[in-house]
Design a protein around this motif. Structure first.
Motif, PDB file in Angstrom:
ATOM      1  N   LEU A  70      74.658  97.735  24.436  1.00 34.97           N
ATOM      2  CA  LEU A  70      75.765  97.047  23.817  1.00 34.97           C
ATOM      3  C   LEU A  70      76.837  97.358  24.717  1.00 34.97           C
ATOM      4  CD1 LEU A  70      76.555  94.809  21.657  1.00 34.97           C
ATOM      5  CD2 LEU A  70      77.439  96.835  20.223  1.00 34.97           C
ATOM      6  N   VAL A  71      77.470  96.696  25.516  1.00 31.62           N
ATOM      7  CA  VAL A  71      78.651  97.010  26.412  1.00 31.62           C
ATOM      8  C   VAL A  71      79.838  96.250  25.621  1.00 31.62           C
ATOM      9  CG1 VAL A  71      79.798  96.862  28.680  1.00 31.62           C
ATOM     10  CG2 VAL A  71      77.318  97.189  28.307  1.00 31.62           C
ATOM     11  N   VAL A  72      80.962  97.150  25.504  1.00 28.66           N
ATOM     12  CA  VAL A  72      82.298  96.796  25.239  1.00 28.66           C
ATOM     13  C   VAL A  72      83.085  96.360  26.284  1.00 28.66           C
ATOM     14  CG1 VAL A  72      84.294  97.139  23.516  1.00 28.66           C
ATOM     15  CG2 VAL A  72      82.077  97.544  22.831  1.00 28.66           C
ATOM     16  N   LEU A  73      83.529  95.237  26.666  1.00 30.56           N
ATOM     17  CA  LEU A  73      84.370  95.075  27.950  1.00 30.56           C
ATOM     18  C   LEU A  73      85.305  94.033  27.537  1.00 30.56           C
ATOM     19  CD1 LEU A  73      84.187  95.072  31.232  1.00 30.56           C
ATOM     20  CD2 LEU A  73      82.766  93.236  31.125  1.00 30.56           C
ATOM     21  N   THR A  74      86.686  94.172  28.179  1.00 23.03           N
ATOM     22  CA  THR A  74      87.862  93.134  28.269  1.00 23.03           C
ATOM     23  C   THR A  74      88.071  92.852  29.523  1.00 23.03           C
ATOM     24  OG1 THR A  74      90.199  93.161  27.545  1.00 23.03           O
ATOM     25  CG2 THR A  74      89.496  95.261  28.484  1.00 23.03           C
ATOM     26  N   ALA A  75      88.643  91.903  29.744  1.00 26.34           N
ATOM     27  CA  ALA A  75      89.149  91.149  30.831  1.00 26.34           C
ATOM     28  C   ALA A  75      90.752  91.369  30.958  1.00 26.34           C
ATOM     29  CB  ALA A  75      88.870  89.559  31.030  1.00 26.34           C
ATOM     30  N   CYS A  76      91.392  92.051  30.067  1.00 28.42           N
ATOM     31  CA  CYS A  76      92.730  92.230  29.807  1.00 28.42           C
ATOM     32  C   CYS A  76      93.261  93.328  30.783  1.00 28.42           C
ATOM     33  CB  CYS A  76      93.002  92.348  28.458  1.00 28.42           C
ATOM     34  SG  CYS A  76      92.794  90.938  27.322  1.00 28.42           S
ATOM     35  N   ASN A  77      94.519  93.473  31.139  1.00 27.61           N
ATOM     36  CA  ASN A  77      95.398  94.445  31.727  1.00 27.61           C
ATOM     37  C   ASN A  77      94.374  95.148  32.746  1.00 27.61           C
ATOM     38  OD1 ASN A  77      97.549  93.703  29.930  1.00 27.61           O
ATOM     39  ND2 ASN A  77      96.394  94.854  28.350  1.00 27.61           N
ATOM     40  N   PRO A  78      94.391  94.423  33.728  1.00 23.26           N
ATOM     41  CA  PRO A  78      93.423  95.006  34.969  1.00 23.26           C
ATOM     42  C   PRO A  78      93.939  96.102  35.647  1.00 23.26           C
ATOM     43  CG  PRO A  78      94.139  92.964  35.893  1.00 23.26           C
ATOM     44  CD  PRO A  78      94.509  92.938  34.274  1.00 23.26           C
ATOM     45  N   GLY A  79      93.102  97.299  35.658  1.00 30.49           N
ATOM     46  CA  GLY A  79      93.790  98.412  36.400  1.00 30.49           C
ATOM     47  C   GLY A  79      94.864  98.988  35.532  1.00 30.49           C
ATOM     48  N   SER A  80      94.598  98.902  34.510  1.00 28.71           N
ATOM     49  CA  SER A  80      95.712  99.472  33.406  1.00 28.71           C
ATOM     50  C   SER A  80      97.264  98.840  34.007  1.00 28.71           C
ATOM     51  CB  SER A  80      95.950 100.949  33.641  1.00 28.71           C
ATOM     52  OG  SER A  80      94.579 101.552  32.869  1.00 28.71           O
ATOM     53  N   GLN A  81      97.300  97.776  34.265  1.00 29.01           N
ATOM     54  CA  GLN A  81      98.551  96.877  34.538  1.00 29.01           C
ATOM     55  C   GLN A  81      98.828  95.761  33.522  1.00 29.01           C
ATOM     56  OE1 GLN A  81     100.469  98.114  37.094  1.00 29.01           O
ATOM     57  NE2 GLN A  81      98.777  99.537  37.472  1.00 29.01           N
ATOM     58  N   PRO A  82      99.888  96.264  32.764  1.00 27.97           N
ATOM     59  CA  PRO A  82     100.000  95.110  31.611  1.00 27.97           C
ATOM     60  C   PRO A  82     100.335  93.755  32.266  1.00 27.97           C
ATOM     61  CG  PRO A  82     101.340  97.036  31.267  1.00 27.97           C
ATOM     62  CD  PRO A  82     100.925  97.115  32.714  1.00 27.97           C
ATOM     63  N   THR A  84     100.861  89.434  30.936  1.00 26.76           N
ATOM     64  CA  THR A  84     101.460  88.499  29.971  1.00 26.76           C
ATOM     65  C   THR A  84     100.251  88.268  29.197  1.00 26.76           C
ATOM     66  OG1 THR A  84     101.107  86.550  30.909  1.00 26.76           O
ATOM     67  CG2 THR A  84     103.282  87.692  31.444  1.00 26.76           C
ATOM     68  N   GLU A  85     100.651  87.962  27.540  1.00 25.41           N
ATOM     69  CA  GLU A  85      99.332  87.429  26.771  1.00 25.41           C
ATOM     70  C   GLU A  85      98.773  86.328  27.249  1.00 25.41           C
ATOM     71  OE1 GLU A  85      99.230  86.175  22.283  1.00 25.41           O
ATOM     72  OE2 GLU A  85     100.814  87.250  22.716  1.00 25.41           O
ATOM     73  N   GLU A  86      99.607  85.366  27.910  1.00 29.51           N
ATOM     74  CA  GLU A  86      99.091  84.301  28.341  1.00 29.51           C
ATOM     75  C   GLU A  86      98.045  84.568  29.523  1.00 29.51           C
ATOM     76  OE1 GLU A  86     101.043  81.020  31.283  1.00 29.51           O
ATOM     77  OE2 GLU A  86     101.374  80.500  29.157  1.00 29.51           O
ATOM     78  N   GLU A  87      98.250  85.243  30.247  1.00 26.22           N
ATOM     79  CA  GLU A  87      97.454  85.675  31.587  1.00 26.22           C
ATOM     80  C   GLU A  87      96.115  86.369  30.840  1.00 26.22           C
ATOM     81  OE1 GLU A  87      95.499  85.982  34.924  1.00 26.22           O
ATOM     82  OE2 GLU A  87      97.159  84.713  34.386  1.00 26.22           O
ATOM     83  N   ASN A  88      96.479  87.236  29.931  1.00 32.37           N
ATOM     84  CA  ASN A  88      95.441  87.976  29.339  1.00 32.37           C
ATOM     85  C   ASN A  88      94.413  87.086  28.593  1.00 32.37           C
ATOM     86  OD1 ASN A  88      95.393  90.693  30.179  1.00 32.37           O
ATOM     87  ND2 ASN A  88      97.081  90.977  28.596  1.00 32.37           N
ATOM     88  N   GLN A  89      94.749  86.124  28.047  1.00 32.40           N
ATOM     89  CA  GLN A  89      94.101  84.894  27.279  1.00 32.40           C
ATOM     90  C   GLN A  89      93.319  84.298  28.280  1.00 32.40           C
ATOM     91  OE1 GLN A  89      96.696  82.676  25.063  1.00 32.40           O
ATOM     92  NE2 GLN A  89      96.968  84.370  23.274  1.00 32.40           N
ATOM     93  N   ARG A  90      93.835  83.879  29.528  1.00 31.33           N
ATOM     94  CA  ARG A  90      92.989  83.211  30.623  1.00 31.33           C
ATOM     95  C   ARG A  90      91.916  84.088  30.880  1.00 31.33           C
ATOM     96  NH1 ARG A  90      97.536  80.765  32.276  1.00 31.33           N
ATOM     97  NH2 ARG A  90      98.375  82.459  33.368  1.00 31.33           N
ATOM     98  N   ARG A  91      92.287  85.381  31.356  1.00 33.77           N
ATOM     99  CA  ARG A  91      91.369  86.369  31.567  1.00 33.77           C
ATOM    100  C   ARG A  91      90.117  86.521  30.762  1.00 33.77           C
ATOM    101  NH1 ARG A  91      92.263  89.150  36.010  1.00 33.77           N
ATOM    102  NH2 ARG A  91      91.112  91.070  35.123  1.00 33.77           N
ATOM    103  N   GLN A  92      90.273  86.469  29.391  1.00 30.15           N
ATOM    104  CA  GLN A  92      89.466  86.540  28.450  1.00 30.15           C
ATOM    105  C   GLN A  92      88.457  85.438  28.397  1.00 30.15           C
ATOM    106  OE1 GLN A  92      88.650  89.475  27.143  1.00 30.15           O
ATOM    107  NE2 GLN A  92      87.287  88.460  25.404  1.00 30.15           N
TER     108      GLN A  92
END
Length: 175
Positions: A70-82, A84-92
């Motif tokens: 099982l791998v827990v992976l996010t697409a949010c905040n790449p490279g620890s760079q915050p 916007t919520e909208e961009e994070n939702q798009r990436r997710q």
């Protein structure tokens, strides 16, 4: 999960290359990631994974569902760079489509900073994600690391290797 330090405050300029974390930065990130809680939600229950801590209940659930890793992976905040919520939702959504296109099973996950210094990051707990896809998706989504659970071993961090450019969306990412 990303950390929120003053060095992370600005998104890199478009086209600027990102490097893998320096040794000192990786140590800082690793401390934050080890403190984080990785929450997984399934129809059968909710679990919290912690790095290097036993996960017997999750392992039993995985065995009951024929899941070996099982791998827990996010697409949010790449490279620890915050972002916007909208961009994070798009990436997710891009990550969710990539999982679907590969025919993989996944459940909602959330990376949580117990100190509250970083907002919760939605992600996915992906069943039996092949090694080559994990490496590619870490690169594609610009993530420093993911959480890997392969029972009977406890959850551990898997780091993105090498130097990378700005994260690019997977093919077919039109929103």
């Amino acid at each position: 999960m990303s950390t929120n330090t003053s060095a992370d405050a600005a998104d890199p300029a478009p086209g600027r290359a990102e490097c893998a974390p320096t040794r000192s930065r990786r140590a800082e990130l690793e401390q934050a990631y080890r403190k984080a809680r990785y929450c997984v939600e399934t129809a059968d229950g909710s679990w919290v994974l912690r790095i290097d801590r036993t996960a017997d209940e999750v392992a039993a659930w995985m065995a009951g569902h024929g899941t070996h890793r099982l791998v827990v992976l996010t697409a949010c905040n790449p490279g620890s760079q915050p972002l916007t919520e909208e961009e994070n939702q798009r990436r997710q959504r891009r990550l969710e489509r990539a999982v679907t296109e590969q025919g993989l099973r996944a459940w909602p996950a959330c990376n949580r900073d117990p100190l509250g210094h970083w907002p919760d990051e939605p992600g996915l707990a992906i069943a039996d994600l092949p090694e080559h896809l994990l490496a590619r998706w870490l690169e594609t989504f610009g993530q420093n690391a993911a959480v890997l659970l392969e029972p009977p071993e406890p959850p551990r961090l898997v780091w993105r290797a090498g130097r990378t450019g700005r994260p690019v969306p997977p093919p077919g990412d039109a929103d």
